[in-house]
Design an enzyme around this catalytic site. Structure first.
Site, PDB file in Angstrom:
ATOM      1  N   GLU A  33     -11.244   0.889  -3.790  1.00  0.00           N
ATOM      2  CA  GLU A  33     -10.495   1.311  -2.606  1.00  0.00           C
ATOM      3  C   GLU A  33      -9.275   2.122  -3.037  1.00  0.00           C
ATOM      4  O   GLU A  33      -9.090   2.412  -4.213  1.00  0.00           O
ATOM      5  CB  GLU A  33     -10.056   0.082  -1.797  1.00  0.00           C
ATOM      6  CG  GLU A  33      -9.228  -0.914  -2.592  1.00  0.00           C
ATOM      7  CD  GLU A  33      -9.004  -2.235  -1.871  1.00  0.00           C
ATOM      8  OE1 GLU A  33      -9.495  -2.398  -0.742  1.00  0.00           O
ATOM      9  OE2 GLU A  33      -8.327  -3.105  -2.454  1.00  0.00           O
ATOM     10  N   ASP A  84       0.813  -1.217   0.000  1.00  0.00           N
ATOM     11  CA  ASP A  84       0.000   0.000   0.000  1.00  0.00           C
ATOM     12  C   ASP A  84       0.848   1.270   0.000  1.00  0.00           C
ATOM     13  O   ASP A  84       0.650   2.168   0.815  1.00  0.00           O
ATOM     14  CB  ASP A  84      -0.935   0.021   1.220  1.00  0.00           C
ATOM     15  CG  ASP A  84      -1.712  -1.264   1.400  1.00  0.00           C
ATOM     16  OD1 ASP A  84      -2.145  -1.827   0.372  1.00  0.00           O
ATOM     17  OD2 ASP A  84      -1.876  -1.719   2.547  1.00  0.00           O
TER      18      ASP A  84
END
Length: 503
Positions: free
Chosen positions: A183, A15
């Site tokens: 997302e 991420d």
């Protein structure tokens, strides 16, 4: 275009988010249940990176002491505004919720953090428009209550960053092409457009990057007609699960995208020992001002990278690369007389807070060793993926001899191998090697557990990979104690990469 190494930052570094400030790049990644949380990496060329610190060095900043595996410090975003670095993140399962940390120096110290009310979701982004209005944009995955698990796509509201208060009710923005789990939103201003980059398809093999744009940070947004613009799904590429991306300008004046991916090994490309890592790829802009994203290739660094830690003084555990589980390395161990001392509590690595300090495994091929004195306790060398998946060696002194047990735990099942050696400190060794023989090419990497030069066990590494374990993390290799006091004279890590064709 500059040929940059891929993975850009290897090992458990998922991420990624990056920001460019005064010619210097700063990048942060997720850490879930580990502390310190949110590593900060620094680079001047998007090639060489230094781990300069961690945002969450104090347990109270993120309060992950009781979070379940796979929760904790989720995907962060790092940005710079009005002389301050900001990192915004959702700490899942923690009372902190969505938090913004600030610092004048990204190496730290960082603030205690301001909780942002009204964010019912994950993967928050922070952006400012021309008049200084701040916007939080996030993935509306409900985390609790009657709607826990329900997804409302990408949401956004204006926020007061002095109080943490939402200034309006959340609005729906744009949620991609209809793939699951929209997302990782990131919002940017470039030219006449605001661009919204998101991930969709889930963080496994279907992961993808999609892009929309509009005239305002609040939309309305129109998706690129060819979305998703990047995915490795169904391809034979060496890097899979590509998604969760952040855009940045390059030193050469072009653009790039950092993102997560995995390196599945073997003939079947089925197992990824190191978990989700940080990769980079080139981005160009078309005549009609849309981004075009290059496929993510595999170009590992060719050099062997070795690390040695001698614990000569207390600063050894202050190295930002050390990790502990739901607590800090300094709370688990101390350095005395040039040795790391760990005191066991009667529990092993299946405990939610084991006495364990470790570092990310960063190479598919690696050798890790330590010399342990187990005269007053039980401890050794171990690799953790989560509470139910780990392996290693531990030594104890018994009847004047050093007894060594090698173990492997898979989904709560445990197997052990035993051997006895002359009394005194003993070297423990774990070797990791990519599969090379056709007979093993459909499995995982080969793992060898050795003590005093004697092979105790050889394992198939497929059982400790991102595809088989419960967590979003990766392998952490380190030192542990289960009973009494274990003393460690050293910790050696040496790793290297093979050089497969770019995929």
């Amino acid at each position: 275009m500059t040929r940059r190494p891929n993975p850009l930052i290897p090992g458990f570094n998922p991420d990624p988010s990056v920001v460019l400030v005064d010619g210097v790049y700063y990048l942060v990644t997720s850490t879930f249940e580990y502390l310190p949380g949110l590593p900060v990496y620094r680079s001047t060329d998007l090639v060489e990176w230094e781990h300069i610190g961690n945002v969450a060095e104090r347990p109270e900043q993120v309060a992950v002491g009781s979070v379940v595996t796979g929760a904790g410090v989720f995907a962060p975003t790092i940005r710079y505004h009005d002389g301050l670095f900001h990192v915004i993140v959702t700490v899942v399962g923690s009372p902190r919720g969505c938090v913004v940390f600030t610092a004048t120096d990204p190496a730290g110290p960082w603030s205690d953090g301001l909780t942002i009310t009204g964010v019912d979701g994950i993967d928050p982004d922070l952006a400012w428009d021309d008049d200084g209005t701040a916007y939080v944009t996030y993935s509306g995955l409900r985390l609790s209550g009657n709607e826990a698990g329900r997804h409302y796509g990408i949401e956004q509201f204006r926020v007061d960053l002095t109080t943490g208060r939402a200034l309006e009710r959340p609005r729906s923005l744009w949620s991609g092409t209809g793939l699951r789990f929209p997302e990782a939103p990131h919002l940017y201003r470039r030219g006449d457009h605001w661009y919204l980059v998101i991930a969709e398809g889930g963080t496994e093999r279907g992961h993808a990057v999609s892009v929309a744009r509009g005239a305002s940070p609040t939309g309305p947004f129109t998706g690129h007609p060819a979305n998703p613009l990047l995915t490795a799904s169904g391809s034979p590429r060496a890097v899979q699960n590509t998604g969760h991306a952040d855009l940045v300008e390059t030193p050469e004046g072009g653009w790039a995208m950092v993102l997560l991916g995995v390196r599945p090994i073997g003939e079947a490309q089925a197992f990824s020992p190191l978990g989700r890592e940080t990769f980079i790829t080139d981005v160009t802009w078309t005549e009609d001002a849309w981004p075009a994203i290059s496929a993510v290739g595999l170009t590992p660094r060719a050099d062997t990278e070795g690390h040695e830690f001698s614990f000569e003084d207390a600063i050894a555990l202050d190295d930002p690369g050390w990790l502990a589980v739901r607590t800090t390395p300094g709370a688990v161990g101390r350095v005395t007389d040039g040795r790391l001392v760990l005191r066991g509590r009667g529990a092993g690595l299946d405990d939610p807070q084991p006495v364990f300090v470790g570092r990310r495994q960063r190479h598919l091929n690696a050798v890790v060793t330590t010399t342990v004195d187990a005269a007053d306790g039980v401890g050794g060398l171990a690799t953790r993926y989560d509470e139910r998946h780990h392996f290693g060696l531990e030594a104890r002194t018994q009847d004047g001899s050093t007894k060594v047990t090698a173990w492997a735990a898979v989904a709560g099942l445990r197997q052990e191998w035993h051997s006895s050696f002359p009394g005194g400190p003993i070297e423990l060794r774990i070797e990791f090697q990519e599969p090379t023989e056709a007979a093993t090419a459909t499995g995982g990497d080969r793992i060898r557990l050795l003590s005093g030069g004697t092979l105790l066990a050889e394992l198939d590494g497929r059982y400790w990979t991102s595809e088989t374990c419960a967590s979003f993390t990766g392998r952490i290799v380190g030192l542990h104690a289960s009973e009494g006091t274990a003393r460690f004279a050293d910790f050696h890590y040496s790793g290297w990469e093979t050089s497969p064709a770019a995929g």
